[in-house]
Design a protein around this motif. Structure first.
Motif, PDB file in Angstrom:
ATOM      1  N   ASN A  52     -18.927   3.658  14.181  1.00  0.00           N
ATOM      2  CA  ASN A  52     -17.765   2.816  13.895  1.00  0.00           C
ATOM      3  C   ASN A  52     -16.777   2.850  15.050  1.00  0.00           C
ATOM      4  O   ASN A  52     -16.282   3.924  15.406  1.00  0.00           O
ATOM      5  CB  ASN A  52     -17.066   3.307  12.621  1.00  0.00           C
ATOM      6  N   PHE A  53     -16.491   1.680  15.600  1.00  0.00           N
ATOM      7  CA  PHE A  53     -15.503   1.539  16.663  1.00  0.00           C
ATOM      8  C   PHE A  53     -14.190   1.083  16.033  1.00  0.00           C
ATOM      9  O   PHE A  53     -14.169   0.058  15.340  1.00  0.00           O
ATOM     10  CB  PHE A  53     -15.959   0.484  17.686  1.00  0.00           C
ATOM     11  N   TYR A  54     -13.119   1.824  16.256  1.00  0.00           N
ATOM     12  CA  TYR A  54     -11.805   1.484  15.710  1.00  0.00           C
ATOM     13  C   TYR A  54     -10.877   1.088  16.852  1.00  0.00           C
ATOM     14  O   TYR A  54     -10.502   1.920  17.675  1.00  0.00           O
ATOM     15  CB  TYR A  54     -11.224   2.667  14.933  1.00  0.00           C
ATOM     16  N   HIS A  55     -10.526  -0.198  16.870  1.00  0.00           N
ATOM     17  CA  HIS A  55      -9.673  -0.794  17.896  1.00  0.00           C
ATOM     18  C   HIS A  55      -8.216  -0.695  17.416  1.00  0.00           C
ATOM     19  O   HIS A  55      -7.779  -1.480  16.580  1.00  0.00           O
ATOM     20  CB  HIS A  55     -10.099  -2.248  18.089  1.00  0.00           C
ATOM     21  N   LEU A  56      -7.489   0.270  17.947  1.00  0.00           N
ATOM     22  CA  LEU A  56      -6.119   0.528  17.512  1.00  0.00           C
ATOM     23  C   LEU A  56      -5.145  -0.393  18.240  1.00  0.00           C
ATOM     24  O   LEU A  56      -5.067  -0.364  19.471  1.00  0.00           O
ATOM     25  CB  LEU A  56      -5.733   1.978  17.778  1.00  0.00           C
ATOM     26  N   THR A  57      -4.435  -1.209  17.482  1.00  0.00           N
ATOM     27  CA  THR A  57      -3.431  -2.087  18.079  1.00  0.00           C
ATOM     28  C   THR A  57      -2.065  -1.910  17.438  1.00  0.00           C
ATOM     29  O   THR A  57      -1.060  -2.301  18.023  1.00  0.00           O
ATOM     30  CB  THR A  57      -3.850  -3.567  17.967  1.00  0.00           C
ATOM     31  N   GLN A  58      -2.018  -1.352  16.237  1.00  0.00           N
ATOM     32  CA  GLN A  58      -0.744  -1.194  15.546  1.00  0.00           C
ATOM     33  C   GLN A  58      -0.445   0.244  15.163  1.00  0.00           C
ATOM     34  O   GLN A  58       0.716   0.606  15.009  1.00  0.00           O
ATOM     35  CB  GLN A  58      -0.719  -2.085  14.299  1.00  0.00           C
TER      36      GLN A  58
ATOM     37  N   SER B 238     -27.692  -0.917  22.911  1.00  0.00           N
ATOM     38  CA  SER B 238     -28.930  -1.136  23.669  1.00  0.00           C
ATOM     39  C   SER B 238     -29.916   0.013  23.462  1.00  0.00           C
ATOM     40  O   SER B 238     -31.119  -0.158  23.642  1.00  0.00           O
ATOM     41  CB  SER B 238     -28.639  -1.334  25.160  1.00  0.00           C
ATOM     42  N   GLU B 239     -29.420   1.187  23.050  1.00  0.00           N
ATOM     43  CA  GLU B 239     -30.284   2.322  22.747  1.00  0.00           C
ATOM     44  C   GLU B 239     -30.746   2.309  21.294  1.00  0.00           C
ATOM     45  O   GLU B 239     -31.405   3.245  20.832  1.00  0.00           O
ATOM     46  CB  GLU B 239     -29.546   3.633  23.036  1.00  0.00           C
ATOM     47  N   GLY B 240     -30.377   1.268  20.561  1.00  0.00           N
ATOM     48  CA  GLY B 240     -30.836   1.119  19.191  1.00  0.00           C
ATOM     49  C   GLY B 240     -29.854   1.545  18.117  1.00  0.00           C
ATOM     50  O   GLY B 240     -30.148   1.441  16.930  1.00  0.00           O
ATOM     51  N   ALA B 241     -28.680   2.037  18.517  1.00  0.00           N
ATOM     52  CA  ALA B 241     -27.685   2.441  17.517  1.00  0.00           C
ATOM     53  C   ALA B 241     -27.082   1.205  16.868  1.00  0.00           C
ATOM     54  O   ALA B 241     -26.856   0.189  17.526  1.00  0.00           O
ATOM     55  CB  ALA B 241     -26.587   3.276  18.165  1.00  0.00           C
ATOM     56  N   LYS B 242     -26.839   1.301  15.573  1.00  0.00           N
ATOM     57  CA  LYS B 242     -26.120   0.248  14.876  1.00  0.00           C
ATOM     58  C   LYS B 242     -24.637   0.573  15.004  1.00  0.00           C
ATOM     59  O   LYS B 242     -24.238   1.738  14.899  1.00  0.00           O
ATOM     60  CB  LYS B 242     -26.530   0.177  13.417  1.00  0.00           C
ATOM     61  N   ALA B 243     -23.832  -0.461  15.218  1.00  0.00           N
ATOM     62  CA  ALA B 243     -22.407  -0.246  15.427  1.00  0.00           C
ATOM     63  C   ALA B 243     -21.605  -1.276  14.651  1.00  0.00           C
ATOM     64  O   ALA B 243     -22.058  -2.399  14.426  1.00  0.00           O
ATOM     65  CB  ALA B 243     -22.071  -0.334  16.913  1.00  0.00           C
ATOM     66  N   ALA B 244     -20.416  -0.868  14.229  1.00  0.00           N
ATOM     67  CA  ALA B 244     -19.476  -1.764  13.564  1.00  0.00           C
ATOM     68  C   ALA B 244     -18.163  -1.689  14.320  1.00  0.00           C
ATOM     69  O   ALA B 244     -17.729  -0.610  14.741  1.00  0.00           O
ATOM     70  CB  ALA B 244     -19.276  -1.365  12.111  1.00  0.00           C
ATOM     71  N   TYR B 245     -17.548  -2.846  14.492  1.00  0.00           N
ATOM     72  CA  TYR B 245     -16.278  -2.951  15.199  1.00  0.00           C
ATOM     73  C   TYR B 245     -15.188  -3.275  14.190  1.00  0.00           C
ATOM     74  O   TYR B 245     -15.275  -4.274  13.471  1.00  0.00           O
ATOM     75  CB  TYR B 245     -16.368  -4.039  16.277  1.00  0.00           C
ATOM     76  N   TRP B 246     -14.178  -2.401  14.109  1.00  0.00           N
ATOM     77  CA  TRP B 246     -13.059  -2.557  13.186  1.00  0.00           C
ATOM     78  C   TRP B 246     -11.786  -2.813  13.978  1.00  0.00           C
ATOM     79  O   TRP B 246     -11.518  -2.135  14.967  1.00  0.00           O
ATOM     80  CB  TRP B 246     -12.881  -1.287  12.352  1.00  0.00           C
ATOM     81  N   SER B 247     -10.999  -3.786  13.519  1.00  0.00           N
ATOM     82  CA  SER B 247      -9.744  -4.139  14.183  1.00  0.00           C
ATOM     83  C   SER B 247      -8.613  -4.142  13.161  1.00  0.00           C
ATOM     84  O   SER B 247      -8.816  -4.523  12.001  1.00  0.00           O
ATOM     85  CB  SER B 247      -9.860  -5.519  14.828  1.00  0.00           C
ATOM     86  N   GLU B 248      -7.439  -3.766  13.608  1.00  0.00           N
ATOM     87  CA  GLU B 248      -6.270  -3.798  12.729  1.00  0.00           C
ATOM     88  C   GLU B 248      -5.261  -4.852  13.193  1.00  0.00           C
ATOM     89  O   GLU B 248      -4.091  -4.806  12.817  1.00  0.00           O
ATOM     90  CB  GLU B 248      -5.609  -2.424  12.651  1.00  0.00           C
ATOM     91  N   GLU B 249      -5.725  -5.827  13.986  1.00  0.00           N
ATOM     92  CA  GLU B 249      -4.802  -6.815  14.538  1.00  0.00           C
ATOM     93  C   GLU B 249      -4.065  -7.610  13.473  1.00  0.00           C
ATOM     94  O   GLU B 249      -2.951  -8.069  13.696  1.00  0.00           O
ATOM     95  CB  GLU B 249      -5.525  -7.749  15.506  1.00  0.00           C
ATOM     96  N   SER B 250      -4.634  -7.756  12.283  1.00  0.00           N
ATOM     97  CA  SER B 250      -3.983  -8.506  11.210  1.00  0.00           C
ATOM     98  C   SER B 250      -3.037  -7.628  10.396  1.00  0.00           C
ATOM     99  O   SER B 250      -2.383  -8.106   9.478  1.00  0.00           O
ATOM    100  CB  SER B 250      -5.042  -9.102  10.273  1.00  0.00           C
ATOM    101  N   GLY B 251      -2.980  -6.346  10.727  1.00  0.00           N
ATOM    102  CA  GLY B 251      -2.157  -5.421   9.965  1.00  0.00           C
ATOM    103  C   GLY B 251      -2.966  -4.594   8.986  1.00  0.00           C
ATOM    104  O   GLY B 251      -2.479  -3.618   8.441  1.00  0.00           O
ATOM    105  N   ARG B 252      -4.193  -5.005   8.740  1.00  0.00           N
ATOM    106  CA  ARG B 252      -5.124  -4.267   7.868  1.00  0.00           C
ATOM    107  C   ARG B 252      -6.429  -4.104   8.634  1.00  0.00           C
ATOM    108  O   ARG B 252      -6.791  -4.957   9.436  1.00  0.00           O
ATOM    109  CB  ARG B 252      -5.373  -5.037   6.577  1.00  0.00           C
ATOM    110  N   TRP B 253      -7.139  -3.048   8.347  1.00  0.00           N
ATOM    111  CA  TRP B 253      -8.429  -2.849   9.005  1.00  0.00           C
ATOM    112  C   TRP B 253      -9.441  -3.859   8.479  1.00  0.00           C
ATOM    113  O   TRP B 253      -9.612  -4.005   7.281  1.00  0.00           O
ATOM    114  CB  TRP B 253      -8.946  -1.425   8.764  1.00  0.00           C
ATOM    115  N   GLN B 254     -10.073  -4.563   9.420  1.00  0.00           N
ATOM    116  CA  GLN B 254     -11.091  -5.542   9.063  1.00  0.00           C
ATOM    117  C   GLN B 254     -12.297  -5.332   9.983  1.00  0.00           C
ATOM    118  O   GLN B 254     -12.133  -5.129  11.189  1.00  0.00           O
ATOM    119  CB  GLN B 254     -10.576  -6.962   9.260  1.00  0.00           C
ATOM    120  N   LYS B 255     -13.491  -5.432   9.378  1.00  0.00           N
ATOM    121  CA  LYS B 255     -14.700  -5.383  10.183  1.00  0.00           C
ATOM    122  C   LYS B 255     -14.856  -6.739  10.844  1.00  0.00           C
ATOM    123  O   LYS B 255     -14.967  -7.760  10.196  1.00  0.00           O
ATOM    124  CB  LYS B 255     -15.920  -5.061   9.339  1.00  0.00           C
TER     125      LYS B 255
END
Length: 151
Positions: A5-11, A130-147
């Motif tokens: 899980n990638f968490y993109h912190l903006t707020q 590219s090594e086969g890992a599954k990943a999810a990108y989460w962003s909080e740009e809307s004020g709530r965490w969204q995938k």
């Protein structure tokens, strides 16, 4: 293979997100490896974990002590290899694709206001997927965490 899980912190401050995720993981009975790249930064996080509030803290310790394996949260600059259920990487700390299989959760937290951190996270996403890992990108740009994306 598990999910990274990638968490993109903006707020939120990294300490706030780290605290929320770690609290939930500890409630599950998991031990956490908090992995960073810089000792001074890990020392800052160490202080933050002790002073989250007037009556609460997250139990933890810095790697290199006599009781590392007992620490609920171990702050370290290298993989501990002691069977922890979760890895939380901050400040561009490296994560191997295979760690998704050996941990219940893997989180990569990065500061969305830091161009270098963004570039590092993009490179990690590309390398891990590219090594086969599954990943999810989460962003909080809307004020709530969204995938926003999943590989």
């Amino acid at each position: 293979m598990g999910l990274i899980n990638f968490y993109h912190l903006t707020q939120s401050a990294p300490e706030q997100v780290l605290s929320n995720l770690a609290s939930r993981a500890l409630e599950q009975g998991w031990k956490i490896e908090l992995r960073g790249r810089d000792l001074a930064r890990l020392e800052q996080l160490d202080l933050a974990l002790w002073s989250l509030g007037e009556t609460s803290f997250l139990p933890h310790g810095m790697a290199g002590g006599p009781h590392d394996v007992l620490q609920p949260i171990l702050l370290t600059m290298a993989p501990s290899g002691d069977g922890r259920q979760a890895v939380m990487a901050v400040d561009g700390a490296e994560v191997a694709a295979s760690e998704a299989d050996t941990h219940e959760r893997v989180w990569i937290l990065f500061d969305g206001h830091d161009p270098e951190a963004l570039q590092k996270a993009r490179a990690q996403w590309k390398a891990l997927t590219s090594e086969g890992a599954k990943a999810a990108y989460w962003s909080e740009e809307s004020g709530r965490w969204q995938k926003k994306a999943e590989s």
